[in-house]
Design a protein around this motif. Structure first.
Motif, PDB file in Angstrom:
ATOM      1  N   GLY A   1       1.301  10.337  -2.335  1.00 48.91           N
ATOM      2  CA  GLY A   1       0.892   9.605  -3.496  1.00 48.91           C
ATOM      3  C   GLY A   1       1.087   8.063  -3.624  1.00 48.91           C
ATOM      4  N   CYS A   2       1.100   7.566  -2.250  1.00 44.40           N
ATOM      5  CA  CYS A   2       1.039   6.279  -2.067  1.00 44.40           C
ATOM      6  C   CYS A   2      -0.201   5.434  -2.684  1.00 44.40           C
ATOM      7  CB  CYS A   2       1.094   5.618  -0.524  1.00 44.40           C
ATOM      8  SG  CYS A   2       2.735   6.150   0.251  1.00 44.40           S
ATOM      9  N   LEU A   3      -0.155   4.212  -2.934  1.00 49.34           N
ATOM     10  CA  LEU A   3      -1.367   3.496  -3.636  1.00 49.34           C
ATOM     11  C   LEU A   3      -2.453   3.639  -2.411  1.00 49.34           C
ATOM     12  CD1 LEU A   3      -2.647   1.466  -5.452  1.00 49.34           C
ATOM     13  CD2 LEU A   3      -1.261  -0.486  -4.252  1.00 49.34           C
TER      14      LEU A   3
ATOM     15  N   ARG B   1      -1.460  13.426   0.516  1.00 50.76           N
ATOM     16  CA  ARG B   1      -0.574  12.955   1.536  1.00 50.76           C
ATOM     17  C   ARG B   1      -1.061  11.583   1.836  1.00 50.76           C
ATOM     18  NH1 ARG B   1       4.101  14.805   2.548  1.00 50.76           N
ATOM     19  NH2 ARG B   1       3.445  16.988   2.888  1.00 50.76           N
ATOM     20  N   CYS B   2      -0.110  10.665   2.467  1.00 49.17           N
ATOM     21  CA  CYS B   2      -0.661   9.348   2.931  1.00 49.17           C
ATOM     22  C   CYS B   2      -0.497   9.456   4.436  1.00 49.17           C
ATOM     23  CB  CYS B   2       0.302   8.281   2.349  1.00 49.17           C
ATOM     24  SG  CYS B   2      -0.056   6.572   2.880  1.00 49.17           S
ATOM     25  N   GLY B   3      -1.058   8.453   5.252  1.00 45.82           N
ATOM     26  CA  GLY B   3      -0.943   8.251   6.600  1.00 45.82           C
ATOM     27  C   GLY B   3       0.439   8.029   6.934  1.00 45.82           C
ATOM     28  N   CYS B   4       1.303   7.580   5.999  1.00 47.94           N
ATOM     29  CA  CYS B   4       2.657   7.137   6.351  1.00 47.94           C
ATOM     30  C   CYS B   4       3.576   8.391   6.489  1.00 47.94           C
ATOM     31  CB  CYS B   4       3.089   6.055   5.497  1.00 47.94           C
ATOM     32  SG  CYS B   4       3.497   6.580   3.618  1.00 47.94           S
ATOM     33  N   GLY B   5       3.000   9.614   5.847  1.00 51.13           N
ATOM     34  CA  GLY B   5       3.819  10.768   5.539  1.00 51.13           C
ATOM     35  C   GLY B   5       4.248  11.010   4.098  1.00 51.13           C
TER      36      GLY B   5
ATOM     37  N   GLY C   1       0.708  -1.238  -0.064  1.00 56.49           N
ATOM     38  CA  GLY C   1      -0.034  -0.082  -0.081  1.00 56.49           C
ATOM     39  C   GLY C   1       0.714   1.351   0.093  1.00 56.49           C
ATOM     40  N   HIS C   2       1.935   0.920   0.267  1.00 56.77           N
ATOM     41  CA  HIS C   2       2.931   2.241   0.352  1.00 56.77           C
ATOM     42  C   HIS C   2       3.916   2.398  -0.756  1.00 56.77           C
ATOM     43  CE1 HIS C   2       0.870   3.502   3.991  1.00 56.77           C
ATOM     44  NE2 HIS C   2       0.877   1.973   4.506  1.00 56.77           N
ATOM     45  N   MET C   3       3.537   1.931  -1.847  1.00 56.68           N
ATOM     46  CA  MET C   3       4.537   2.010  -3.010  1.00 56.68           C
ATOM     47  C   MET C   3       3.919   3.441  -3.482  1.00 56.68           C
ATOM     48  SD  MET C   3       5.381  -0.204  -6.437  1.00 56.68           S
ATOM     49  CE  MET C   3       4.118   0.058  -7.307  1.00 56.68           C
TER      50      MET C   3
HETATM   51 ZN   LIG Z   1       1.810   5.876   2.780  1.00 54.84          ZN
END
Ligand SMILES: [Zn+2]
Length: 316
Positions: A173-175, A166-170, A156-158
């Motif tokens: 544009g992550c999947l 913005r993704c929850g991981c910081g 999910g974080h590619m």
């Molecule tokens: Zn992510």
């Protein structure tokens, strides 16, 4: 012999006794919360209650977060901080008499699909689960890929879009930021504002639009809702094209709540994979819905349980 799979989530614990053929004989559910001691007691109670009257060879816990399966330790779990670093093997042996193992929940679900679901007839499977976030697992040559620190398979974080949301991981544009249930809801609200006369737009004026609304309106033929799902399918396809090139899987199984939209998402996904992935990998791969539903965690965890000698209880 049978094994116990325990799906430990942020809000509930589901434990099941599973046969070597992947049939659930008994299942219990308890709330999951509280400080370390209470959470450990709830997990132990689920194991002890579900096994009552059944012959069982071992148990495995599926836990969200960064799990070091070789040491049966939870390194980091955003929703279950209280069991980080706990010696689960020792704590559970004392409470249940079992030598338990621990696995990442998405990896366990992937293993469930591999053993009993969409991947049961194959050796190479990529599993992607579309829910609040996007999780996944990779099985290649029949082996679950965990990486050096148990942090591998975070599909999910590619990065799919360099300047994306913005993704929850910081990251951007992550999947996950483009194809999760959360991303679909966000995009649906944007499209509703752009097209106030669509069914989606009219609903958004009445109340907050949810993921299931988008699927329902798309099924009823609303172009705006259809475009939201198609767009998510396209992003998913860009991600899967990368996985197809890297892993050359026979099957990509797509599960999780969002996958209920089925072909409304997967049509665009397949089209994109065909455009972007290389031959022959793109010609072989089947992109299809996962078949086990929410049971995949319990089933996969059970199939990852080991007996005292370290062998898988349900075989491989
Ligand atoms: Zn992510």
């Amino acid at each position: 012999m049978n094994a116990i799979g325990v799906d430990v989530g942020g809000t509930k614990i589901a434990a099941g006794v599973v046969t070597p053929e992947g049939k659930v004989l008994n299942e219990v559910r308890y709330p999951s919360s509280g400080p370390t001691e209470r959470l450990l007691s709830s997990i132990a109670r689920a194991i002890n209650d579900v096994k009552d009257g059944y012959e069982v060879g071992g148990a495995c816990l599926a836990v969200p977060g960064n799990i070091l399966a070789t040491e049966n330790r939870v390194i980091f779990s955003p929703n279950l901080h209280t069991i980080e670093g706990v010696d689960l093997e020792q704590e559970m042996r004392r409470r249940t008499g079992f030598d338990i193992t621990v696995e990442n929940d998405a990896n366990a679900a992937a293993w469930g699909e591999f053993r009993f679901g969409a991947g049961a007839r194959y050796d190479h499977l990529v599993f992607v689960t579309l829910g609040t976030g996007v999780g996944g697992g990779v099985i290649t040559h029949g082996v679950l890929m965990r990486g050096a620190q148990g942090a591998g398979g975070e599909l999910g974080h590619m990065t799919i879009q360099a300047t994306g949301p913005r993704c929850g991981c910081g990251n951007r544009g992550c999947l996950e930021a483009l194809a999760s249930g959360t991303a679909i809801q966000r995009r649906a609200r944007e499209v509703a504002a752009e097209e106030p006369n669509s069914a989606l737009g009219r609903l958004a004026i009445e109340r907050r639009v949810l993921g299931e609304d988008v699927t329902r309106l798309a099924e009823e033929g609303d172009e705006a809702a259809l475009s939201v799902l198609e767009e998510a399918g396209l992003w998913l396809g860009i991600g899967l094209a990368g996985f197809v090139n890297i892993f050359n899987p026979e099957v990509v199984a797509v599960g999780g709540g969002v996958s209920r939209a089925g072909e409304l998402i997967l049509d665009a996904t397949r089209r994109e994979v065909h455009l972007r992935a290389r031959s022959p990998a793109r010609d072989l791969v089947k992109i299809q819905p996962a078949t086990l539903g929410p049971e995949s965690g319990v089933l996969g965890a059970a199939a990852l349980a080991r007996d005292e000698s370290g062998e898988y209880v349900l075989g491989t």
